[in-house]
Write a protein that holds these residues in place. Structure first.
Motif, PDB file in Angstrom:
ATOM      1  N   THR A  73     -21.840  21.163  14.271  1.00  0.00           N
ATOM      2  CA  THR A  73     -20.634  20.353  14.486  1.00  0.00           C
ATOM      3  C   THR A  73     -20.646  19.068  13.672  1.00  0.00           C
ATOM      4  O   THR A  73     -19.731  18.255  13.792  1.00  0.00           O
ATOM      5  N   SER A  74     -21.660  18.889  12.816  1.00  0.00           N
ATOM      6  CA  SER A  74     -21.776  17.652  12.039  1.00  0.00           C
ATOM      7  C   SER A  74     -20.589  17.423  11.100  1.00  0.00           C
ATOM      8  O   SER A  74     -20.304  16.286  10.743  1.00  0.00           O
ATOM      9  N   LEU A  75     -19.896  18.467  10.718  1.00  0.00           N
ATOM     10  CA  LEU A  75     -18.761  18.342   9.796  1.00  0.00           C
ATOM     11  C   LEU A  75     -17.417  18.514  10.507  1.00  0.00           C
ATOM     12  O   LEU A  75     -16.383  18.574   9.857  1.00  0.00           O
ATOM     13  N   LYS A  76     -17.451  18.589  11.822  1.00  0.00           N
ATOM     14  CA  LYS A  76     -16.216  18.786  12.588  1.00  0.00           C
ATOM     15  C   LYS A  76     -15.262  17.623  12.347  1.00  0.00           C
ATOM     16  O   LYS A  76     -15.666  16.477  12.254  1.00  0.00           O
ATOM     17  N   GLY A  77     -13.991  17.945  12.216  1.00  0.00           N
ATOM     18  CA  GLY A  77     -12.972  16.928  11.968  1.00  0.00           C
ATOM     19  C   GLY A  77     -12.712  16.710  10.489  1.00  0.00           C
ATOM     20  O   GLY A  77     -11.836  15.941  10.127  1.00  0.00           O
ATOM     21  N   LYS A  78     -13.489  17.376   9.643  1.00  0.00           N
ATOM     22  CA  LYS A  78     -13.296  17.260   8.197  1.00  0.00           C
ATOM     23  C   LYS A  78     -12.824  18.603   7.646  1.00  0.00           C
ATOM     24  O   LYS A  78     -13.117  19.652   8.197  1.00  0.00           O
ATOM     25  N   LYS A  79     -12.111  18.544   6.546  1.00  0.00           N
ATOM     26  CA  LYS A  79     -11.772  19.741   5.787  1.00  0.00           C
ATOM     27  C   LYS A  79     -12.840  19.848   4.711  1.00  0.00           C
ATOM     28  O   LYS A  79     -13.019  18.910   3.931  1.00  0.00           O
TER      29      LYS A  79
END
Length: 121
Positions: A73-79
Protein backbone atom coordinates in the motif's frame (compact mmCIF):
# COMPACT_ATOMS: atom_id res chain seq x y z
CA UNK A 1 16.84 -38.55 -20.73
CA UNK A 2 19.50 -35.88 -21.17
CA UNK A 3 17.60 -34.33 -24.09
CA UNK A 4 14.37 -34.09 -22.10
CA UNK A 5 16.19 -32.48 -19.20
CA UNK A 6 17.96 -30.05 -21.52
CA UNK A 7 14.67 -29.14 -23.22
CA UNK A 8 13.04 -28.56 -19.82
CA UNK A 9 15.87 -26.26 -18.79
CA UNK A 10 15.73 -24.31 -22.06
CA UNK A 11 11.96 -23.91 -21.88
CA UNK A 12 12.22 -22.76 -18.26
CA UNK A 13 14.90 -20.22 -19.08
CA UNK A 14 12.88 -18.91 -22.01
CA UNK A 15 9.76 -18.59 -19.87
CA UNK A 16 11.63 -16.68 -17.17
CA UNK A 17 13.34 -14.28 -19.55
CA UNK A 18 10.63 -13.83 -22.15
CA UNK A 19 9.08 -10.45 -22.75
CA UNK A 20 5.51 -9.73 -21.87
CA UNK A 21 2.71 -11.44 -23.68
CA UNK A 22 -0.24 -9.68 -25.23
CA UNK A 23 -2.41 -11.01 -22.41
CA UNK A 24 -0.59 -8.81 -19.89
CA UNK A 25 -0.95 -5.62 -21.91
CA UNK A 26 -4.20 -3.92 -20.95
CA UNK A 27 -3.82 -0.47 -22.54
CA UNK A 28 -2.85 0.74 -26.00
CA UNK A 29 0.57 2.10 -26.94
CA UNK A 30 -0.90 5.57 -27.44
CA UNK A 31 -2.44 5.51 -23.98
CA UNK A 32 0.74 4.41 -22.22
CA UNK A 33 2.62 7.25 -23.94
CA UNK A 34 0.16 9.78 -22.54
CA UNK A 35 0.32 8.19 -19.09
CA UNK A 36 4.14 8.09 -18.99
CA UNK A 37 4.37 11.74 -20.00
CA UNK A 38 1.74 12.88 -17.49
CA UNK A 39 3.45 14.94 -14.75
CA UNK A 40 1.00 13.55 -12.16
CA UNK A 41 2.20 9.98 -12.74
CA UNK A 42 4.91 8.40 -10.61
CA UNK A 43 7.35 6.26 -12.60
CA UNK A 44 8.45 3.30 -10.49
CA UNK A 45 11.43 1.13 -11.39
CA UNK A 46 10.94 -2.16 -9.50
CA UNK A 47 14.46 -3.50 -10.08
CA UNK A 48 17.11 -3.75 -7.38
CA UNK A 49 18.96 -0.57 -6.33
CA UNK A 50 22.09 -1.84 -8.09
CA UNK A 51 20.23 -2.28 -11.38
CA UNK A 52 18.51 1.08 -10.96
CA UNK A 53 21.88 2.79 -10.44
CA UNK A 54 22.96 1.46 -13.84
CA UNK A 55 20.30 3.51 -15.62
CA UNK A 56 16.57 4.10 -15.61
CA UNK A 57 13.85 6.28 -17.06
CA UNK A 58 13.88 10.03 -16.42
CA UNK A 59 12.39 11.06 -13.06
CA UNK A 60 11.83 7.45 -11.99
CA UNK A 61 11.97 6.36 -8.39
CA UNK A 62 13.29 3.00 -7.26
CA UNK A 63 10.88 0.82 -5.29
CA UNK A 64 12.19 -2.74 -5.60
CA UNK A 65 9.64 -5.51 -6.09
CA UNK A 66 10.58 -6.92 -2.65
CA UNK A 67 9.50 -3.61 -1.07
CA UNK A 68 6.20 -3.70 -2.94
CA UNK A 69 5.61 -7.27 -1.76
CA UNK A 70 6.35 -6.26 1.85
CA UNK A 71 4.40 -2.99 1.77
CA UNK A 72 1.86 -3.14 -1.08
CA UNK A 73 0.00 0.00 0.00
CA UNK A 74 3.06 2.28 -0.05
CA UNK A 75 2.01 3.70 -3.44
CA UNK A 76 -1.72 3.92 -2.69
CA UNK A 77 -3.27 7.22 -3.75
CA UNK A 78 -0.80 7.66 -6.61
CA UNK A 79 -1.11 6.89 -10.29
CA UNK A 80 1.97 4.81 -11.11
CA UNK A 81 3.70 3.19 -14.06
CA UNK A 82 5.90 0.26 -13.07
CA UNK A 83 8.72 -1.23 -15.10
CA UNK A 84 11.85 -3.37 -14.80
CA UNK A 85 14.31 -5.00 -17.22
CA UNK A 86 11.98 -7.09 -19.37
CA UNK A 87 8.56 -6.78 -17.79
CA UNK A 88 8.43 -9.90 -15.61
CA UNK A 89 8.88 -8.11 -12.28
CA UNK A 90 6.66 -5.28 -13.50
CA UNK A 91 3.86 -7.77 -14.21
CA UNK A 92 4.13 -9.09 -10.65
CA UNK A 93 4.14 -5.56 -9.24
CA UNK A 94 1.03 -4.67 -11.26
CA UNK A 95 -0.86 -7.66 -9.85
CA UNK A 96 0.10 -6.83 -6.27
CA UNK A 97 -0.60 -3.11 -6.56
CA UNK A 98 -3.95 -3.57 -8.33
CA UNK A 99 -5.01 -6.02 -5.65
CA UNK A 100 -4.22 -3.31 -3.08
CA UNK A 101 -6.16 -0.51 -4.77
CA UNK A 102 -3.34 1.32 -6.53
CA UNK A 103 -3.98 2.83 -9.98
CA UNK A 104 -1.13 1.15 -11.83
CA UNK A 105 0.00 0.73 -15.42
CA UNK A 106 2.62 -1.60 -16.83
CA UNK A 107 5.43 0.18 -18.68
CA UNK A 108 7.22 -3.15 -19.27
CA UNK A 109 10.92 -2.23 -19.34
CA UNK A 110 12.86 0.85 -18.30
CA UNK A 111 14.21 1.10 -21.85
CA UNK A 112 10.64 1.17 -23.17
CA UNK A 113 9.65 3.95 -20.76
CA UNK A 114 12.84 5.93 -21.48
CA UNK A 115 12.30 5.49 -25.22
CA UNK A 116 8.78 6.90 -24.92
CA UNK A 117 10.11 9.83 -22.93
CA UNK A 118 12.89 10.50 -25.43
CA UNK A 119 10.54 10.30 -28.44
CA UNK A 120 8.29 12.91 -26.83
CA UNK A 121 11.01 15.56 -26.57
Amino acid sequence: MKNKFLRLILVSIFALTACKTAATADISNASIKKIINNPDVTLVDVRTPEQFAGGSANNAINVPLADIINNPTSLKGKKVVVFCNKGIQADEAVKILKKNGVEVYDGTSWKNVKGIQDSSL
